[in-house]
Design an enzyme around this catalytic site. Structure first.
Site, PDB file in Angstrom:
ATOM      1  N   GLU A 197       9.912  -3.245  -3.041  1.00 39.67           N
ATOM      2  CA  GLU A 197      10.452  -4.324  -2.200  1.00 39.67           C
ATOM      3  C   GLU A 197      11.580  -5.068  -2.917  1.00 39.67           C
ATOM      4  O   GLU A 197      11.361  -5.750  -3.911  1.00 39.67           O
ATOM      5  CB  GLU A 197       9.317  -5.264  -1.818  1.00 39.67           C
ATOM      6  CG  GLU A 197       8.351  -4.594  -0.854  1.00 39.67           C
ATOM      7  CD  GLU A 197       6.979  -5.216  -0.811  1.00 39.67           C
ATOM      8  OE1 GLU A 197       6.276  -4.984   0.187  1.00 39.67           O
ATOM      9  OE2 GLU A 197       6.611  -5.914  -1.758  1.00 39.67           O
ATOM     10  N   THR A 223       0.857  -1.196   0.000  1.00 41.59           N
ATOM     11  CA  THR A 223       0.000   0.000   0.000  1.00 41.59           C
ATOM     12  C   THR A 223       0.866   1.208   0.000  1.00 41.59           C
ATOM     13  O   THR A 223       1.928   1.167   0.563  1.00 41.59           O
ATOM     14  CB  THR A 223      -0.865   0.057   1.247  1.00 41.59           C
ATOM     15  OG1 THR A 223      -1.666  -1.011   1.310  1.00 41.59           O
ATOM     16  CG2 THR A 223      -1.596   1.363   1.375  1.00 41.59           C
TER      17      THR A 223
END
Length: 408
Positions: A271, A189
């Protein structure tokens, strides 16, 4: 237009009349952003049909109120798809309002974290209390930014200042986001909180935020997944003494810059990401075509892995543009790769003709550029006059590791 502003320190506390702080204890955290004066607000949200309770609550709050004073956000739990989630969202707002001694309908909220798990309100409430205790002692943009991080590797913050008739206007922001980034926020998010001390109407602020979002957060892709919680807020408290009507172009340009910088920080922190990709498509027949093509490039998993491996496989760029849905002529378009830092350029395709082939200087230069940590891909479709820039990142082993272990 030329840059009409300077970058300053302070993030969301750079504009006059704003305070912020946060607290995080291992998994869970909370941040507060507070305006000492009444402010107007605007927000854009995820268009995912599965959306979090704070999204639903804050949409309603924005529609039905014109005065705002604070934003409260928690990390560690998305408060989405859970029984009693709306009550928990309301409790989060109530807690912040009580501590700040303001009406509940003047508080906007946001959450980020794991979907489908009950909010541990005892822990979250304690984090909000600690954030409030911190804000009474000092204002800390850095603490607020760190408090909303989940899988983020670093806090994301930026602020700018410009002058109008001898008075300074400031815009500052913080953001979080590393995975589940492919926002489409029509009315993001990934969370973004922006403050400004300009005097502006709610309608104008909403329009300015929408334009800035379309050029920034809505052009950012990490993994192609749209979160249930994507949210961007702007609070404007009029403390600069400058009216928006006196500097529309300057303000909109500065707000877009702040939004773009936050968006680029988010994709740079994808990530496991090591490299930033900027894909600019020129010469499109329509703005929609330019966006389709540029987003297709940064969304391509094959292109992302090629960037990770420093492989100048330009065929993956051509393929991504070709299936994007944008109008193009495969016999008349250009592909260029450049290093954002040094501006070195390698022409790979020119007017539909392959330039970079095995053993050519162009391919060797492209290989060198692909080793850099900031790469720009330029495509000229030669179909019209529209352009768009999208932001993405490479995709490596760590992305799989982080996301395979996220709830464990």
């Amino acid at each position: 237009m030329a840059e009409n502003f300077v970058v300053v320190d302070g993030g969301v506390v750079a504009p006059k009349g704003f305070k912020a702080n946060g607290h995080k204890d291992r998994k869970y955290g909370a941040a507060l952003i507070y305006s000492e004066a009444d402010a107007v607000a605007a927000g854009v949200f995820t268009t995912n049909k599965v959306y979090a309770h704070p999204v639903a609550l804050s949409k309603d709050t924005l529609v039905n109120n014109n005065v705002f004073r604070a934003i409260v956000a928690n990390s560690g739990n998305a408060n989405c798809f859970t029984k009693g989630g709306m009550e928990d969202a309301e409790l989060l707002v109530k807690k912040a309002a009580e501590l700040l001694k303001i009406p509940e309908n003047q508080v906007l909220s946001a959450s980020t974290g794991v979907i489908g798990r009950k909010m541990p309100m005892d822990i979250i409430s304690l984090e909000v209390e600690r954030a409030f205790e911190n804000i009474t002692m000092e204002s800390s943009n850095e603490n607020a930014s760190k408090a909303i991080m989940t899988t983020d590797a670093f806090p994301k913050t930026v602020a700018v200042e410009f002058e109008v008739n001898g008075k300074s206007v400031r815009i500052g922001g913080i953001a979080k986001g590393a995975g589940m980034i492919a926002p489409n926020m029509l009315h993001a998010t990934m969370l973004g909180f922006i403050t400004t001390d300009i005097e502006i109407s709610k309608e104008d602020l909403t329009n300015s935020l929408q334009k800035a979002t379309d050029e920034s957060f809505n052009n950012a892709v990490v993994d192609g997944d749209m979160s249930t919680n994507d949210t961007v807020y702007v609070l404007a408290n009029a403390q600069s003494g400058v009216k928006y009507t006196d500097c529309k172009e300057e303000f909109d340009h500065a707000l877009t810059y702040v939004s773009k910088e936050l968006a680029k920080m988010i994709v740079s922190d994808g990530e496991g990401a090591k490299k930033l990709i900027e894909a600019t498509v020129f010469g499109a027949e329509t703005k929609e075509d330019a966006k389709k093509a540029s987003m297709s490039i940064v969304r391509s998993l094959l292109l992302k892995t090629a960037v990770f491996g420093a492989d100048p496989n330009w065929g993956r760029i051509a393929a991504a543009v070709g299936y994007s849905g944008a109008e193009m002529d495969m016999n008349n378009f250009d592909i260029i790769i450049s290093d954002i830092s040094s501006e070195k350029q390698a022409i790979l395709v020119k007017a539909g003709e392959q330039i970079a082939d095995c053993g050519t200087p162009e391919l060797k230069l492209a290989e060198e550029i692909m080793k850099e940590d900031k790469i720009k891909i330029i495509v000229d479709l030669k179909m019209g006059s529209f352009e768009n820039t999208a932001f993405g990142c490479d995709l490596g082993y760590d992305y799989v590791k982080i996301n395979s272990e996220y709830t464990t």
